[in-house]
Design a protein around this motif. Structure first.
Motif, PDB file in Angstrom:
ATOM      1  N   ALA A 251       0.831  -1.211   0.000  1.00 27.78           N
ATOM      2  CA  ALA A 251       0.000   0.000   0.000  1.00 27.78           C
ATOM      3  C   ALA A 251       0.865   1.261   0.000  1.00 27.78           C
ATOM      4  O   ALA A 251       0.536   2.251  -0.660  1.00 27.78           O
ATOM      5  CB  ALA A 251      -0.926  -0.002   1.211  1.00 27.78           C
ATOM      6  N   ALA A 252       1.980   1.219   0.740  1.00 29.30           N
ATOM      7  CA  ALA A 252       2.885   2.369   0.759  1.00 29.30           C
ATOM      8  C   ALA A 252       3.508   2.588  -0.621  1.00 29.30           C
ATOM      9  O   ALA A 252       3.699   3.724  -1.060  1.00 29.30           O
ATOM     10  CB  ALA A 252       3.971   2.159   1.805  1.00 29.30           C
ATOM     11  N   ALA A 253       3.809   1.479  -1.316  1.00 26.78           N
ATOM     12  CA  ALA A 253       4.329   1.590  -2.678  1.00 26.78           C
ATOM     13  C   ALA A 253       3.251   2.150  -3.609  1.00 26.78           C
ATOM     14  O   ALA A 253       3.555   2.942  -4.515  1.00 26.78           O
ATOM     15  CB  ALA A 253       4.808   0.225  -3.168  1.00 26.78           C
ATOM     16  N   CYS A 254       2.006   1.768  -3.390  1.00 24.67           N
ATOM     17  CA  CYS A 254       0.893   2.342  -4.163  1.00 24.67           C
ATOM     18  C   CYS A 254       0.781   3.843  -3.902  1.00 24.67           C
ATOM     19  O   CYS A 254       0.486   4.626  -4.817  1.00 24.67           O
ATOM     20  CB  CYS A 254      -0.416   1.651  -3.788  1.00 24.67           C
ATOM     21  SG  CYS A 254      -0.507  -0.115  -4.193  1.00 24.67           S
ATOM     22  N   ALA A 255       1.010   4.233  -2.657  1.00 25.97           N
ATOM     23  CA  ALA A 255       0.997   5.663  -2.318  1.00 25.97           C
ATOM     24  C   ALA A 255       2.140   6.390  -3.020  1.00 25.97           C
ATOM     25  O   ALA A 255       1.996   7.552  -3.434  1.00 25.97           O
ATOM     26  CB  ALA A 255       1.089   5.845  -0.808  1.00 25.97           C
ATOM     27  N   GLN A 256       3.293   5.711  -3.162  1.00 30.73           N
ATOM     28  CA  GLN A 256       4.409   6.299  -3.904  1.00 30.73           C
ATOM     29  C   GLN A 256       4.017   6.549  -5.357  1.00 30.73           C
ATOM     30  O   GLN A 256       4.368   7.581  -5.941  1.00 30.73           O
ATOM     31  CB  GLN A 256       5.626   5.378  -3.820  1.00 30.73           C
ATOM     32  CG  GLN A 256       6.777   5.743  -4.745  1.00 30.73           C
ATOM     33  CD  GLN A 256       7.454   7.058  -4.395  1.00 30.73           C
ATOM     34  OE1 GLN A 256       7.215   7.629  -3.328  1.00 30.73           O
ATOM     35  NE2 GLN A 256       8.294   7.542  -5.291  1.00 30.73           N
ATOM     36  N   ASP A 257       3.278   5.624  -5.945  1.00 25.86           N
ATOM     37  CA  ASP A 257       2.793   5.811  -7.319  1.00 25.86           C
ATOM     38  C   ASP A 257       1.972   7.097  -7.438  1.00 25.86           C
ATOM     39  O   ASP A 257       1.981   7.754  -8.479  1.00 25.86           O
ATOM     40  CB  ASP A 257       1.927   4.629  -7.754  1.00 25.86           C
ATOM     41  CG  ASP A 257       2.721   3.344  -7.958  1.00 25.86           C
ATOM     42  OD1 ASP A 257       3.941   3.426  -8.192  1.00 25.86           O
ATOM     43  OD2 ASP A 257       2.105   2.257  -7.871  1.00 25.86           O
ATOM     44  N   ALA A 258       1.268   7.420  -6.358  1.00 25.31           N
ATOM     45  CA  ALA A 258       0.415   8.614  -6.357  1.00 25.31           C
ATOM     46  C   ALA A 258       1.147   9.856  -5.856  1.00 25.31           C
ATOM     47  O   ALA A 258       0.539  10.923  -5.741  1.00 25.31           O
ATOM     48  CB  ALA A 258      -0.817   8.352  -5.477  1.00 25.31           C
ATOM     49  N   GLY A 259       2.440   9.714  -5.560  1.00 18.05           N
ATOM     50  CA  GLY A 259       3.207  10.850  -5.055  1.00 18.05           C
ATOM     51  C   GLY A 259       2.888  11.206  -3.617  1.00 18.05           C
ATOM     52  O   GLY A 259       3.114  12.343  -3.186  1.00 18.05           O
TER      53      GLY A 259
ATOM     54  N   PHE B 240       3.812   9.025  -0.808  1.00 16.82           N
ATOM     55  CA  PHE B 240       4.438   8.044   0.075  1.00 16.82           C
ATOM     56  C   PHE B 240       4.730   8.594   1.462  1.00 16.82           C
ATOM     57  O   PHE B 240       4.400   7.966   2.477  1.00 16.82           O
ATOM     58  CB  PHE B 240       5.744   7.515  -0.538  1.00 16.82           C
ATOM     59  CG  PHE B 240       6.535   6.659   0.414  1.00 16.82           C
ATOM     60  CD1 PHE B 240       6.209   5.333   0.605  1.00 16.82           C
ATOM     61  CD2 PHE B 240       7.597   7.193   1.152  1.00 16.82           C
ATOM     62  CE1 PHE B 240       6.928   4.538   1.497  1.00 16.82           C
ATOM     63  CE2 PHE B 240       8.318   6.410   2.037  1.00 16.82           C
ATOM     64  CZ  PHE B 240       7.975   5.077   2.216  1.00 16.82           C
ATOM     65  N   ALA B 241       5.400   9.738   1.550  1.00 16.38           N
ATOM     66  CA  ALA B 241       5.854  10.251   2.850  1.00 16.38           C
ATOM     67  C   ALA B 241       4.691  10.439   3.812  1.00 16.38           C
ATOM     68  O   ALA B 241       4.763  10.055   4.985  1.00 16.38           O
ATOM     69  CB  ALA B 241       6.632  11.554   2.660  1.00 16.38           C
ATOM     70  N   ALA B 242       3.596  11.014   3.326  1.00 17.37           N
ATOM     71  CA  ALA B 242       2.445  11.260   4.191  1.00 17.37           C
ATOM     72  C   ALA B 242       1.789   9.954   4.620  1.00 17.37           C
ATOM     73  O   ALA B 242       1.422   9.778   5.791  1.00 17.37           O
ATOM     74  CB  ALA B 242       1.436  12.150   3.466  1.00 17.37           C
ATOM     75  N   TYR B 243       1.653   9.010   3.692  1.00 19.34           N
ATOM     76  CA  TYR B 243       1.010   7.738   4.022  1.00 19.34           C
ATOM     77  C   TYR B 243       1.901   6.895   4.925  1.00 19.34           C
ATOM     78  O   TYR B 243       1.404   6.224   5.849  1.00 19.34           O
ATOM     79  CB  TYR B 243       0.688   6.981   2.739  1.00 19.34           C
ATOM     80  CG  TYR B 243      -0.174   5.754   2.950  1.00 19.34           C
ATOM     81  CD1 TYR B 243      -1.450   5.859   3.497  1.00 19.34           C
ATOM     82  CD2 TYR B 243       0.277   4.485   2.573  1.00 19.34           C
ATOM     83  CE1 TYR B 243      -2.247   4.726   3.684  1.00 19.34           C
ATOM     84  CE2 TYR B 243      -0.510   3.359   2.747  1.00 19.34           C
ATOM     85  CZ  TYR B 243      -1.767   3.486   3.307  1.00 19.34           C
ATOM     86  OH  TYR B 243      -2.561   2.371   3.496  1.00 19.34           O
ATOM     87  N   HIS B 244       3.201   6.927   4.704  1.00 16.00           N
ATOM     88  CA  HIS B 244       4.177   6.267   5.577  1.00 16.00           C
ATOM     89  C   HIS B 244       3.956   6.703   7.020  1.00 16.00           C
ATOM     90  O   HIS B 244       3.898   5.879   7.949  1.00 16.00           O
ATOM     91  CB  HIS B 244       5.580   6.625   5.078  1.00 16.00           C
ATOM     92  CG  HIS B 244       6.696   6.387   6.046  1.00 16.00           C
ATOM     93  ND1 HIS B 244       7.043   7.301   7.036  1.00 16.00           N
ATOM     94  CD2 HIS B 244       7.584   5.368   6.163  1.00 16.00           C
ATOM     95  CE1 HIS B 244       8.064   6.838   7.715  1.00 16.00           C
ATOM     96  NE2 HIS B 244       8.418   5.672   7.220  1.00 16.00           N
ATOM     97  N   ASP B 245       3.813   8.006   7.226  1.00 17.63           N
ATOM     98  CA  ASP B 245       3.615   8.524   8.585  1.00 17.63           C
ATOM     99  C   ASP B 245       2.281   8.069   9.167  1.00 17.63           C
ATOM    100  O   ASP B 245       2.189   7.716  10.350  1.00 17.63           O
ATOM    101  CB  ASP B 245       3.689  10.050   8.582  1.00 17.63           C
ATOM    102  CG  ASP B 245       5.096  10.566   8.301  1.00 17.63           C
ATOM    103  OD1 ASP B 245       6.034   9.746   8.239  1.00 17.63           O
ATOM    104  OD2 ASP B 245       5.257  11.795   8.138  1.00 17.63           O
ATOM    105  N   VAL B 246       1.241   8.071   8.349  1.00 22.91           N
ATOM    106  CA  VAL B 246      -0.082   7.643   8.811  1.00 22.91           C
ATOM    107  C   VAL B 246      -0.055   6.180   9.253  1.00 22.91           C
ATOM    108  O   VAL B 246      -0.650   5.810  10.278  1.00 22.91           O
ATOM    109  CB  VAL B 246      -1.136   7.853   7.703  1.00 22.91           C
ATOM    110  CG1 VAL B 246      -2.427   7.092   8.028  1.00 22.91           C
ATOM    111  CG2 VAL B 246      -1.442   9.336   7.540  1.00 22.91           C
ATOM    112  N   LEU B 247       0.629   5.333   8.507  1.00 23.94           N
ATOM    113  CA  LEU B 247       0.704   3.917   8.869  1.00 23.94           C
ATOM    114  C   LEU B 247       1.368   3.730  10.233  1.00 23.94           C
ATOM    115  O   LEU B 247       0.889   2.942  11.064  1.00 23.94           O
ATOM    116  CB  LEU B 247       1.463   3.133   7.803  1.00 23.94           C
ATOM    117  CG  LEU B 247       0.728   2.910   6.480  1.00 23.94           C
ATOM    118  CD1 LEU B 247       1.647   2.231   5.455  1.00 23.94           C
ATOM    119  CD2 LEU B 247      -0.541   2.080   6.669  1.00 23.94           C
ATOM    120  N   PHE B 248       2.459   4.444  10.484  1.00 30.84           N
ATOM    121  CA  PHE B 248       3.116   4.300  11.786  1.00 30.84           C
ATOM    122  C   PHE B 248       2.297   4.925  12.907  1.00 30.84           C
ATOM    123  O   PHE B 248       2.251   4.397  14.030  1.00 30.84           O
ATOM    124  CB  PHE B 248       4.529   4.877  11.744  1.00 30.84           C
ATOM    125  CG  PHE B 248       5.533   3.925  11.166  1.00 30.84           C
ATOM    126  CD1 PHE B 248       5.786   2.709  11.778  1.00 30.84           C
ATOM    127  CD2 PHE B 248       6.209   4.218   9.997  1.00 30.84           C
ATOM    128  CE1 PHE B 248       6.690   1.796  11.241  1.00 30.84           C
ATOM    129  CE2 PHE B 248       7.125   3.324   9.450  1.00 30.84           C
ATOM    130  CZ  PHE B 248       7.368   2.109  10.077  1.00 30.84           C
TER     131      PHE B 248
END
Length: 259
Positions: A149-157, A159-167
């Motif tokens: 999912a984080a890689a999918c977020a990277q596809d959408a530009g 990643f950094a924000a979603y990475h933080d949300v996951l943690f």
């Protein structure tokens, strides 16, 4: 001075010395929690290695044998690094993380404000590598699905924000909540513009699952002992008990002097 008074003073000195020693030990434990927390996600490394070896012919291998789809903008050998920050930055941090790993969350809680400040100012670039250590140790697919999912977020530009949300929303280590694609999509709603049909399809189809397996394989081949593994200019700063966010910031600023 009477013998009784001398004994009283000696005892007081000993008590003071004992108290100072206790304070030193407490401070060492505090630093160990913040900087050396990676030991918490080793999961008894010998046992984990045994599980990995036993499962070497299982799902991860079949995923790795399929087409490896790297996320947009991934860098390095086999496109396994997700970059954050400006390419022109003079300092590089390499981070190996597992979204189910509680020690990774401790690292992020303590260091992410400093990392954000330095990446946004153009002084630091970070290369994130995603692994599945907890899945292999405790079972489940939450590490893999969250990494996909984080890689999918990277596809959408994003990643950094979603990475933080996951943690920030990490479940207990033994709770495989991130195995639920619905949960990962729900958390995407916390990042502006991320919850789109393209993102949902990427998550539900496991578009980057083979890429995640390849990334974990690289982690194993690297001989790293646990997550997070945090390398600054190639040096493992997890092993530096004196490291703090403030010290790390000074190191990066020093590398950028004159720029």
């Amino acid at each position: 001075m009477s013998e009784k008074n001398r004994e009283g003073k000696r005892t007081a000195r000993e008590r003071l010395a004992d108290e100072r020693e206790k304070q030193k030990k407490a401070e060492k434990r505090r630093r160990g929690l913040i900087v050396g927390a990676s030991v918490l996600c080793v999961l008894g490394l010998a046992a984990v290695i045994g599980v990995i070896a036993a499962n070497s012919g299982g799902d991860d291998e079949s995923e790795a044998s399929g087409p490896v789809v790297a996320p947009s903008g991934a860098l390095g050998k086999d496109g396994l690094a997700i970059p954050v920050g400006k390419e022109s930055a003079k300092a590089t941090l390499t981070v190996w993380e597992d979204f189910r790993c509680p020690a990774c969350k401790v690292f992020e809680q303590n260091y992410s404000p400093t990392i954000h400040e330095l990446t946004e100012s153009g002084q630091l670039k970070v290369e994130y590598h995603l692994v599945t250590l907890i899945d292999n140790g405790l079972g489940g697919t939450g590490s893999r699905n969250a990494a996909n999912a984080a890689a999918c977020a990277q596809d959408a530009g994003k990643f950094a924000a979603y990475h933080d949300v996951l943690f920030e929303n990490q479940p207990p280590e033994s709770d495989d909540a991130f195995a639920d694609d619905g949960k990962l999509i729900e958390l995407a709603g916390k990042v502006d513009g991320l919850d789109t049909p393209a993102f949902r399809a990427c998550v539900e189809d496991g578009t980057h699952n083979s890429w995640v397996a390849k990334s974990h394989e690289a982690f194993q081949k690297g001989g790293f002992s646990g997550t997070p593994t945090v390398l600054y200019e190639g040096e493992n700063i997890n092993q530096d008990r004196s490291m703090t966010p403030e010290k790390f910031k000074r190191m990066v600023e020093e590398a950028n002097k004159g720029q």
